[in-house]
Design a protein around this motif. Structure first.
Motif, PDB file in Angstrom:
ATOM      1  N   HIS A 175     -19.422   2.133   0.784  1.00  0.00           N
ATOM      2  CA  HIS A 175     -18.253   2.022  -0.082  1.00  0.00           C
ATOM      3  C   HIS A 175     -17.143   2.959   0.385  1.00  0.00           C
ATOM      4  O   HIS A 175     -15.974   2.566   0.509  1.00  0.00           O
ATOM      5  CB  HIS A 175     -18.620   2.363  -1.531  1.00  0.00           C
ATOM      6  CG  HIS A 175     -19.390   1.299  -2.229  1.00  0.00           C
ATOM      7  ND1 HIS A 175     -20.091   1.539  -3.395  1.00  0.00           N
ATOM      8  CD2 HIS A 175     -19.580  -0.013  -1.953  1.00  0.00           C
ATOM      9  CE1 HIS A 175     -20.675   0.418  -3.791  1.00  0.00           C
ATOM     10  NE2 HIS A 175     -20.374  -0.533  -2.932  1.00  0.00           N
ATOM     11  N   VAL A 176     -17.517   4.206   0.642  1.00  0.00           N
ATOM     12  CA  VAL A 176     -16.527   5.194   1.080  1.00  0.00           C
ATOM     13  C   VAL A 176     -15.997   4.847   2.467  1.00  0.00           C
ATOM     14  O   VAL A 176     -14.784   4.887   2.723  1.00  0.00           O
ATOM     15  CB  VAL A 176     -17.138   6.614   1.067  1.00  0.00           C
ATOM     16  CG1 VAL A 176     -16.161   7.627   1.662  1.00  0.00           C
ATOM     17  CG2 VAL A 176     -17.505   7.024  -0.363  1.00  0.00           C
ATOM     18  N   GLN A 179     -13.531   1.910   2.430  1.00  0.00           N
ATOM     19  CA  GLN A 179     -12.218   2.324   1.943  1.00  0.00           C
ATOM     20  C   GLN A 179     -11.421   3.033   3.036  1.00  0.00           C
ATOM     21  O   GLN A 179     -10.208   2.845   3.167  1.00  0.00           O
ATOM     22  CB  GLN A 179     -12.373   3.234   0.720  1.00  0.00           C
ATOM     23  CG  GLN A 179     -12.881   2.511  -0.524  1.00  0.00           C
ATOM     24  CD  GLN A 179     -13.143   3.461  -1.676  1.00  0.00           C
ATOM     25  OE1 GLN A 179     -12.204   3.947  -2.314  1.00  0.00           O
ATOM     26  NE2 GLN A 179     -14.412   3.748  -1.939  1.00  0.00           N
ATOM     27  N   GLU A 180     -12.117   3.835   3.847  1.00  0.00           N
ATOM     28  CA  GLU A 180     -11.443   4.538   4.943  1.00  0.00           C
ATOM     29  C   GLU A 180     -10.971   3.560   6.019  1.00  0.00           C
ATOM     30  O   GLU A 180      -9.845   3.669   6.528  1.00  0.00           O
ATOM     31  CB  GLU A 180     -12.378   5.587   5.536  1.00  0.00           C
ATOM     32  CG  GLU A 180     -12.686   6.737   4.581  1.00  0.00           C
ATOM     33  CD  GLU A 180     -13.777   7.668   5.097  1.00  0.00           C
ATOM     34  OE1 GLU A 180     -14.430   7.304   6.103  1.00  0.00           O
ATOM     35  OE2 GLU A 180     -13.965   8.740   4.506  1.00  0.00           O
ATOM     36  N   LEU A 202     -13.901  -0.242  -5.291  1.00  0.00           N
ATOM     37  CA  LEU A 202     -13.270  -0.669  -4.050  1.00  0.00           C
ATOM     38  C   LEU A 202     -11.866  -1.247  -4.219  1.00  0.00           C
ATOM     39  O   LEU A 202     -11.009  -1.052  -3.352  1.00  0.00           O
ATOM     40  CB  LEU A 202     -14.146  -1.718  -3.359  1.00  0.00           C
ATOM     41  CG  LEU A 202     -15.512  -1.248  -2.853  1.00  0.00           C
ATOM     42  CD1 LEU A 202     -16.296  -2.430  -2.296  1.00  0.00           C
ATOM     43  CD2 LEU A 202     -15.345  -0.164  -1.795  1.00  0.00           C
ATOM     44  N   ASP A 204      -8.006  -2.688  -5.398  1.00  0.00           N
ATOM     45  CA  ASP A 204      -6.714  -2.417  -6.038  1.00  0.00           C
ATOM     46  C   ASP A 204      -6.590  -3.260  -7.299  1.00  0.00           C
ATOM     47  O   ASP A 204      -5.920  -2.884  -8.251  1.00  0.00           O
ATOM     48  CB  ASP A 204      -5.558  -2.821  -5.115  1.00  0.00           C
ATOM     49  CG  ASP A 204      -5.454  -1.972  -3.871  1.00  0.00           C
ATOM     50  OD1 ASP A 204      -5.700  -0.765  -3.957  1.00  0.00           O
ATOM     51  OD2 ASP A 204      -5.120  -2.523  -2.810  1.00  0.00           O
ATOM     52  N   ASN A 225      -7.536   7.193  -8.102  1.00  0.00           N
ATOM     53  CA  ASN A 225      -7.418   7.822  -6.785  1.00  0.00           C
ATOM     54  C   ASN A 225      -8.597   7.454  -5.898  1.00  0.00           C
ATOM     55  O   ASN A 225      -9.715   7.249  -6.380  1.00  0.00           O
ATOM     56  CB  ASN A 225      -7.335   9.344  -6.927  1.00  0.00           C
ATOM     57  CG  ASN A 225      -6.037   9.801  -7.577  1.00  0.00           C
ATOM     58  OD1 ASN A 225      -5.025   9.112  -7.494  1.00  0.00           O
ATOM     59  ND2 ASN A 225      -6.070  10.948  -8.215  1.00  0.00           N
ATOM     60  N   ARG A 226      -8.359   7.378  -4.593  1.00  0.00           N
ATOM     61  CA  ARG A 226      -9.408   7.116  -3.609  1.00  0.00           C
ATOM     62  C   ARG A 226      -9.708   8.404  -2.846  1.00  0.00           C
ATOM     63  O   ARG A 226      -8.858   9.283  -2.753  1.00  0.00           O
ATOM     64  CB  ARG A 226      -8.949   6.027  -2.629  1.00  0.00           C
ATOM     65  CG  ARG A 226      -8.726   4.664  -3.275  1.00  0.00           C
ATOM     66  CD  ARG A 226      -8.320   3.655  -2.204  1.00  0.00           C
ATOM     67  NE  ARG A 226      -8.000   2.354  -2.756  1.00  0.00           N
ATOM     68  CZ  ARG A 226      -8.906   1.404  -2.995  1.00  0.00           C
ATOM     69  NH1 ARG A 226     -10.178   1.624  -2.721  1.00  0.00           N
ATOM     70  NH2 ARG A 226      -8.546   0.236  -3.490  1.00  0.00           N
ATOM     71  N   PRO A 227     -10.905   8.459  -2.237  1.00  0.00           N
ATOM     72  CA  PRO A 227     -11.985   7.465  -2.300  1.00  0.00           C
ATOM     73  C   PRO A 227     -12.680   7.496  -3.659  1.00  0.00           C
ATOM     74  O   PRO A 227     -12.678   8.523  -4.337  1.00  0.00           O
ATOM     75  CB  PRO A 227     -12.931   7.895  -1.178  1.00  0.00           C
ATOM     76  CG  PRO A 227     -12.722   9.370  -1.063  1.00  0.00           C
ATOM     77  CD  PRO A 227     -11.265   9.600  -1.366  1.00  0.00           C
ATOM     78  N   ARG A 228     -13.261   6.359  -4.035  1.00  0.00           N
ATOM     79  CA  ARG A 228     -13.942   6.236  -5.310  1.00  0.00           C
ATOM     80  C   ARG A 228     -15.422   6.006  -5.089  1.00  0.00           C
ATOM     81  O   ARG A 228     -15.817   5.452  -4.068  1.00  0.00           O
ATOM     82  CB  ARG A 228     -13.375   5.062  -6.110  1.00  0.00           C
ATOM     83  CG  ARG A 228     -11.874   5.059  -6.258  1.00  0.00           C
ATOM     84  CD  ARG A 228     -11.425   3.825  -7.014  1.00  0.00           C
ATOM     85  NE  ARG A 228      -9.992   3.610  -6.867  1.00  0.00           N
ATOM     86  CZ  ARG A 228      -9.428   2.438  -6.689  1.00  0.00           C
ATOM     87  NH1 ARG A 228     -10.197   1.338  -6.631  1.00  0.00           N
ATOM     88  NH2 ARG A 228      -8.123   2.322  -6.568  1.00  0.00           N
TER      89      ARG A 228
END
Length: 267
Positions: A175-176, A179-180, A202, A204, A225-228
């Protein structure tokens, strides 16, 4: 690179014994370039069918599907799918699997090798380049699938429950990492999942579909805020609201647009 995606009054049906069965009906959805949009809903609501339509694997029974304003008439290199099953070729090394699509696309060897090295590095598989899929963990195989997809530089990445078969720690790490990768590339992503928390972590936006035939009953913006991570209190709280939409639709038996109003609700 990224592209917009639009579906306008889309319906899709599949043959039945006596009559065609609607899988999707009245889907109108506009996705901006670079957005990360997750789609959730009960089994059989047409989530994977929606991806197939955007991918160009099938044509809608009604309505229009377009990418960057151009009608989708079939598969294209601008759109890449990632599946629940990693779909790696077992007889190929990790590096050769990542290079496969590039080779078919006619990418010159030097550029191919550079892209493979770059994306294996980004997903942490540089040391596994010569290994074969059976020598990898489930998480590593899915990382290889992500490297193969991103190496193609797609404008739209279509993901069909890619992490559902993984153990929780592997899923959370991916997941992280996803997102990156998305932040680095600004690729438009449409991600299908049964897991509401995963969708909130994940996306928007989270598009909520009713039970089949799938219709949009929620379009939920996610401004966290990310990362989530799925354990975040804010992720859990917003996931509870999305589940409420699904529960409400189920209790009311919503499979058609509400009389006298919109066919979806927003929160």
């Amino acid at each position: 690179m990224s592209a917009s995606v639009s579906l306008t009054d889309v319906a899709q049906a599949f043959p039945g014994r006596e009559r065609a069965r609607l899988a999707l009906d009245g889907i109108t959805l506009d996705i901006e370039p670079g957005q990360f949009v997750c789609v959730v809903g009960p089994s059989g609501c047409g989530k994977s069918t929606l991806l197939d339509l955007v991918a160009g694997h099938t044509r809608p029974a009604r309505g229009a599907v377009s990418v960057d304003g151009a009608a989708v008439k079939g598969p294209g290199l601008d759109r890449v799918m990632v599946f629940q099953d990693h779909a790696l070729f077992p007889w190929m090394s990790v590096a050769d699997n990542v290079a496969f699509g590039l080779k078919n696309a006619g990418i010159p060897e030097a550029e191919r090798e550079a892209r493979v090295a770059k994306w294996l590095g980004k997903v942490g598989l540089t040391d596994a380049a010569s290994l074969h899929p059976h020598q990898l963990s489930g998480g590593m195989r899915q990382r290889a699938a992500l490297a193969r997809a991103f190496a193609m530089k797609p404008q739209v990445l279509l993901m069909d429950e890619p992490f559902s078969a993984l153990d929780a720690p592997s899923r959370d790490r991916l997941h992280v990492e996803l997102q990156e990768l998305w932040a680095d590339t600004e690729t438009t992503i449409i991600f299908v999942t049964h897991n509401v928390r995963e969708a909130i972590a994940l996306g928007d936006r989270v598009i909520v579909l009713s039970s089949g035939p799938g219709r949009i009953i929620g379009d939920v913006p996610v401004a966290l805020n990310r990362p989530r991570v799925v354990e975040s209190e804010r992720v859990v709280a917003l996931a509870h609201k999305v589940r409420g939409l699904l529960d409400e639709a189920d209790q009311l038996g919503i499979t058609t647009p509400r009389e006298g109003g919109d066919s979806y609700v927003s929160i």
